[in-house]
Design a protein around this motif. Structure first.
Motif, mmCIF file in Angstrom:
data_model
loop_
_atom_site.group_PDB
_atom_site.id
_atom_site.type_symbol
_atom_site.label_atom_id
_atom_site.label_comp_id
_atom_site.label_asym_id
_atom_site.label_seq_id
_atom_site.Cartn_x
_atom_site.Cartn_y
_atom_site.Cartn_z
ATOM 1 N N TRP A 148 -1.046 18.491 4.642
ATOM 2 C CA TRP A 148 -0.447 17.243 4.185
ATOM 3 C C TRP A 148 -1.447 16.104 4.071
ATOM 4 C CZ3 TRP A 148 -1.204 13.277 7.560
ATOM 5 C CH2 TRP A 148 -1.488 13.619 8.891
ATOM 6 N N GLU A 149 -2.623 16.235 4.687
ATOM 7 C CA GLU A 149 -3.580 15.131 4.693
ATOM 8 C C GLU A 149 -4.104 14.829 3.290
ATOM 9 O OE1 GLU A 149 -6.173 14.738 8.533
ATOM 10 O OE2 GLU A 149 -6.131 16.839 7.949
ATOM 11 N N GLY A 150 -4.191 13.572 2.955
ATOM 12 C CA GLY A 150 -4.785 13.177 1.682
ATOM 13 C C GLY A 150 -6.284 13.015 1.783
ATOM 14 N N LEU A 151 -6.766 12.616 2.963
ATOM 15 C CA LEU A 151 -8.192 12.412 3.215
ATOM 16 C C LEU A 151 -8.568 13.280 4.406
ATOM 17 C CD1 LEU A 151 -8.154 8.491 3.057
ATOM 18 C CD2 LEU A 151 -8.519 10.064 1.152
ATOM 19 N N HIS A 152 -9.477 14.215 4.206
ATOM 20 C CA HIS A 152 -9.801 15.183 5.246
ATOM 21 C C HIS A 152 -11.055 14.796 6.034
ATOM 22 C CE1 HIS A 152 -7.253 17.619 2.518
ATOM 23 N NE2 HIS A 152 -6.853 18.183 3.647
ATOM 24 N N GLY A 153 -11.279 15.497 7.126
ATOM 25 C CA GLY A 153 -12.533 15.419 7.857
ATOM 26 C C GLY A 153 -12.737 14.140 8.644
ATOM 27 N N GLN A 154 -13.937 14.023 9.227
ATOM 28 C CA GLN A 154 -14.255 12.865 10.050
ATOM 29 C C GLN A 154 -14.119 11.553 9.282
ATOM 30 O OE1 GLN A 154 -18.228 13.654 11.436
ATOM 31 N NE2 GLN A 154 -17.525 14.742 13.255
ATOM 32 N N LEU A 192 0.824 -1.199 0.000
ATOM 33 C CA LEU A 192 0.000 0.000 0.000
ATOM 34 C C LEU A 192 0.868 1.264 0.000
ATOM 35 C CD1 LEU A 192 -2.769 -0.913 2.616
ATOM 36 C CD2 LEU A 192 -2.987 -0.909 0.117
ATOM 37 N N PRO A 193 0.448 2.301 -0.722
ATOM 38 C CA PRO A 193 1.180 3.566 -0.685
ATOM 39 C C PRO A 193 0.671 4.461 0.438
ATOM 40 C CG PRO A 193 -0.570 3.734 -2.287
ATOM 41 C CD PRO A 193 -0.667 2.333 -1.690
ATOM 42 N N ASP A 194 1.379 5.543 0.683
ATOM 43 C CA ASP A 194 0.843 6.596 1.547
ATOM 44 C C ASP A 194 -0.286 7.302 0.815
ATOM 45 O OD1 ASP A 194 2.442 6.568 3.953
ATOM 46 O OD2 ASP A 194 4.123 7.277 2.732
ATOM 47 N N TYR A 195 -1.323 7.672 1.549
ATOM 48 C CA TYR A 195 -2.409 8.444 0.947
ATOM 49 C C TYR A 195 -2.232 9.940 1.190
ATOM 50 C CZ TYR A 195 -4.651 3.841 0.740
ATOM 51 O OH TYR A 195 -4.932 2.522 0.490
ATOM 52 N N TYR A 196 -1.313 10.292 2.090
ATOM 53 C CA TYR A 196 -1.106 11.711 2.340
ATOM 54 C C TYR A 196 -0.148 12.288 1.291
ATOM 55 C CZ TYR A 196 3.306 10.412 4.722
ATOM 56 O OH TYR A 196 4.551 9.921 5.033
ATOM 57 N N LYS A 197 -0.003 13.600 1.310
ATOM 58 C CA LYS A 197 0.753 14.311 0.278
ATOM 59 C C LYS A 197 2.219 14.445 0.687
ATOM 60 C CE LYS A 197 -3.442 17.071 -0.092
ATOM 61 N NZ LYS A 197 -4.012 18.397 0.259
ATOM 62 N N TYR A 198 3.109 14.273 -0.270
ATOM 63 C CA TYR A 198 4.533 14.440 -0.022
ATOM 64 C C TYR A 198 5.009 15.852 -0.360
ATOM 65 C CZ TYR A 198 5.375 9.360 0.384
ATOM 66 O OH TYR A 198 5.401 8.053 0.772
ATOM 67 N N GLN A 199 4.537 16.377 -1.492
ATOM 68 C CA GLN A 199 5.081 17.632 -1.996
ATOM 69 C C GLN A 199 4.075 18.776 -1.825
ATOM 70 O OE1 GLN A 199 7.206 17.269 -5.830
ATOM 71 N NE2 GLN A 199 6.662 15.101 -5.786
ATOM 72 N N ASN A 200 4.600 19.975 -1.633
ATOM 73 C CA ASN A 200 3.754 21.165 -1.497
ATOM 74 C C ASN A 200 2.654 20.939 -0.468
ATOM 75 O OD1 ASN A 200 5.188 22.533 -3.626
ATOM 76 N ND2 ASN A 200 4.091 21.188 -5.048
ATOM 77 N N ALA A 201 3.031 20.396 0.662
ATOM 78 C CA ALA A 201 2.044 19.993 1.658
ATOM 79 C C ALA A 201 2.352 20.548 3.040
ATOM 80 C CB ALA A 201 1.973 18.465 1.725
ATOM 81 N N ALA A 202 3.088 21.640 3.103
ATOM 82 C CA ALA A 202 3.500 22.162 4.404
ATOM 83 C C ALA A 202 2.313 22.528 5.282
ATOM 84 C CB ALA A 202 4.393 23.384 4.205
ATOM 85 N N ASP A 203 1.272 23.102 4.681
ATOM 86 C CA ASP A 203 0.120 23.537 5.468
ATOM 87 C C ASP A 203 -1.044 22.560 5.405
ATOM 88 O OD1 ASP A 203 1.413 25.927 6.185
ATOM 89 O OD2 ASP A 203 0.845 26.837 4.268
ATOM 90 N N TYR A 262 -0.428 6.550 -9.821
ATOM 91 C CA TYR A 262 -0.523 7.890 -9.254
ATOM 92 C C TYR A 262 -0.159 7.935 -7.770
ATOM 93 C CZ TYR A 262 -2.810 8.767 -13.678
ATOM 94 O OH TYR A 262 -3.077 8.866 -15.024
ATOM 95 N N GLU A 263 0.693 7.017 -7.339
ATOM 96 C CA GLU A 263 1.164 7.118 -5.965
ATOM 97 C C GLU A 263 2.264 8.175 -5.885
ATOM 98 O OE1 GLU A 263 4.348 4.186 -4.599
ATOM 99 O OE2 GLU A 263 2.952 2.870 -5.701
ATOM 100 N N ASN A 264 2.621 8.551 -4.677
ATOM 101 C CA ASN A 264 3.517 9.679 -4.477
ATOM 102 C C ASN A 264 4.891 9.523 -5.126
ATOM 103 O OD1 ASN A 264 1.768 11.344 -2.987
ATOM 104 N ND2 ASN A 264 2.138 10.178 -1.132
ATOM 105 N N VAL A 283 -4.074 8.132 -5.864
ATOM 106 C CA VAL A 283 -4.575 6.773 -5.676
ATOM 107 C C VAL A 283 -5.922 6.800 -4.976
ATOM 108 C CG1 VAL A 283 -4.161 4.556 -4.545
ATOM 109 C CG2 VAL A 283 -2.278 5.760 -5.654
ATOM 110 N N LEU A 284 -6.073 7.683 -3.985
ATOM 111 C CA LEU A 284 -7.304 7.664 -3.206
ATOM 112 C C LEU A 284 -7.662 9.069 -2.738
ATOM 113 C CD1 LEU A 284 -9.248 5.385 -2.243
ATOM 114 C CD2 LEU A 284 -8.137 5.541 -0.014
ATOM 115 N N ARG A 285 -8.949 9.394 -2.880
ATOM 116 C CA ARG A 285 -9.523 10.633 -2.357
ATOM 117 C C ARG A 285 -10.869 10.320 -1.724
ATOM 118 N NH1 ARG A 285 -7.834 15.549 -4.733
ATOM 119 N NH2 ARG A 285 -6.430 15.378 -6.524
#
Length: 520
Positions: free
Chosen positions: A333-339, A320-331, A444-446, A460-462
């Motif tokens: 980084w989450e790939g999946l937001h909210g509850q 499995l890949p990471d779902y969070y963001k690697y680049q341009n993600a300083a503020d 489309y993984e990081n 990969v996932l949203r």
């Protein structure tokens, strides 16, 4: 890798396809006997009364009711015709004898039998992710090698015995443990996989020859990395007489499945942060080559963070890949937001989502419901209690390496604690997957060169409603083109193509959500 996850979150916690086309695995299916209802209880309301008598009487005497055209939900949740339950003497037909027996049953003079259905227990599907040839398998029993490493210049902040470290991560699951559901690597994965996967480990200790900084290098971008291959070659050479390395090649492919390197928590995050990667050397030990290496530098006393590292990185070991963001993600980084966005491969917390479980092969064929057009109604149980999901494919599923939507009902059971009230009571979530392959990785993984560093295009996932805050959908909600991410990707990589589909979330009854999918 959970470099961002560790830095951003550790403080927070401290304070379906048709069965014929889905391949299966394992050693033969067993026959399962399930009670589906009582004979004579035509309405399946739990009792045989005048109502059941009247229905059968109307059918037999007045020919006013066609029992085979009326359906009722049995004890197992399946819809069957009333005629199925009207055969009180189990002779294969419904007639006057059955009418006599149902009258006696309504008076308490006759006790009809329980109807049992016998069926084969299904095996899980072959993990789609196995097509990427990960080092660690996602079904069956895995035996990991954990190496606890200190350096001349940095030791663990406390003295931990080997038994204490083992009990921290590989004791049986325990819901009463304060660290639950991260109380145990074994417990977490057995719950998440519905028993399809068991992780265990054997632990050895080692003191490196050189200081921790001697194993760290800086790449061209100025990032520090630990040379885990250098450390591992040294360690395995020194411990070759002590350890039988073949024990950790469970699938027999001459590659060690996964090695956990637990280095001293005082080792700097400059290089020693948690990550997962492949052995880059050429050496063989006991005739086999090291495979996936997982690195962590957390103190075992921080049980939640310690186990979270291994659980998350083992997900990488299984492909499995990471779902969070690697680049341009300083503020952000989450790939999946909210509850609805909490997920082990995004936040290193909570359960794995339906997409992860699907790719790892933790579902049975009948648990994967594929929408094929028109109007279809489904019942979804909690993903934390039982494997099940709905797939809406864009094109051919291509073994699940394609673009599709995944619908699941997530709850605060199992590996989803209601920490901080963030998960609320759960609900329906819709995930947009773009799981196409690019060689032996997701396209489309990081780490793929096809990935858009702005994080705006294919991933990969949203979450379908990520832009709306990523909340759960519940009774009365409609998911259609008004939801920003409930669209297919266009040729430029943006979510603009209408699905032509509408999802209606119905009632939540007896632990199941009714979900209706139709063409809009």
């Amino acid at each position: 890798m959970i470099k961002k996850c560790k830095r951003l979150l550790c403080g927070l916690l401290a304070g379906i396809c048709a069965a014929a086309v889905l391949p299966t695995f394992s050693a033969g299916a067993e026959m399962i006997r399930t009670a589906v209802g009582q004979r004579g209880d035509l309405t399946q309301n739990g009792s045989i009364d005048i109502g059941d008598v009247t229905i059968l009487e109307q059918s037999l005497i007045y020919n006013g009711i066609q029992l085979d055209q009326l359906t009722v939900k049995g004890w197992d949740g399946e819809e069957r015709s009333m005629a199925y339950y009207a055969d009180l003497n189990a002779d294969g037909c419904v007639n006057a004898v059955d009418l006599t027996l149902i009258k006696r049953a309504a008076l308490g003079l006759y006790e009809p039998e329980i109807i049992y259905a016998e069926h084969e227990d299904e095996d899980c599907i072959t993990p789609p992710i196995s097509q990427l040839y990960p080092s660690l398998r996602s079904q069956g029993k895995n035996m990991l090698l954990m190496l606890v490493v200190e350096f001349p210049d940095c030791k663990f902040s406390q003295n931990y015995t080997t038994e204490e470290i083992y009990q921290t991560s590989f004791s049986p699951g325990n819901p009463e443990d304060p660290a639950y559901p991260l109380e145990s690597v074994i417990g977490y994965y057995e719950r998440s996989s519905y028993g399809a996967l068991t992780m265990n480990a054997e632990i050895y200790r080692y003191t490196a020859r050189y200081n921790s900084t001697d194993y760290v290098y800086m790449d061209a971008s100025g990032n520090y990395w630990a040379n885990s291959t250098q450390l591992l070659d040294e360690l395995m050479t020194d411990m070759d007489n002590e350890i039988d390395f073949t024990r950790y090649d469970v699938n027999g492919d001459k590659i060690m499945d996964t090695i956990l390197l637990s280095v001293a928590d005082t080792a700097s995050d400059d290089g020693w942060w948690p990550c997962s990667g492949q052995y880059r050397g050429d050496n063989l030990y006991d005739g086999i080559k090291p495979g996936n290496i997982i690195l962590g530098n957390t103190a075992p006393s921080d049980k939640i963070e310690y186990n979270s590292t291994w659980i998350h990185e083992l997900g990488h070991g299984m492909g499995l890949p990471d779902y969070y963001k690697y680049q341009n993600a300083a503020d952000d980084w989450e790939g999946l937001h909210g509850q609805a966005g909490w997920e082990m491969m995004d936040d290193a917390r909570f359960d794995m989502c339906a997409f992860s479980k699907l790719m790892l092969g933790w579902y049975k064929p009948s648990q994967i419901h594929v929408y094929t057009g028109g109007t279809q109604v489904y019942n979804l149980k909690s993903s934390q209690a039982e494997g099940n999901c709905i797939i809406i494919p864009r094109y051919d599923l291509n073994g699940f390496f394609s673009e599709f939507m995944v619908i699941e009902y997530a709850t605060i059971e199992g590996n989803n604690p209601n920490w901080w009230g963030k998960f609320d009571n759960g609900g329906i979530r819709v995930l947009h997957a773009e799981a196409s392959r690019f060689g032996l990785m997701f396209q489309y993984e990081n780490y793929s060169r096809m990935y858009d560093p702005s994080n705006s295009k294919q991933r990969v996932l949203r979450l379908a409603n990520d832009a709306e805050g990523g909340g759960f959908f519940r009774s009365g909600d409609i998911i259609d083109g008004r939801i920003s991410g409930f669209h297919w990707y266009d040729r430029n990589g943006y979510q603009t193509v209408e699905t032509g589909i509408s999802i209606s979330v119905g009632d939540l009854e007896n632990g199941k959500y009714t979900v209706m999918i139709s063409q809009s």
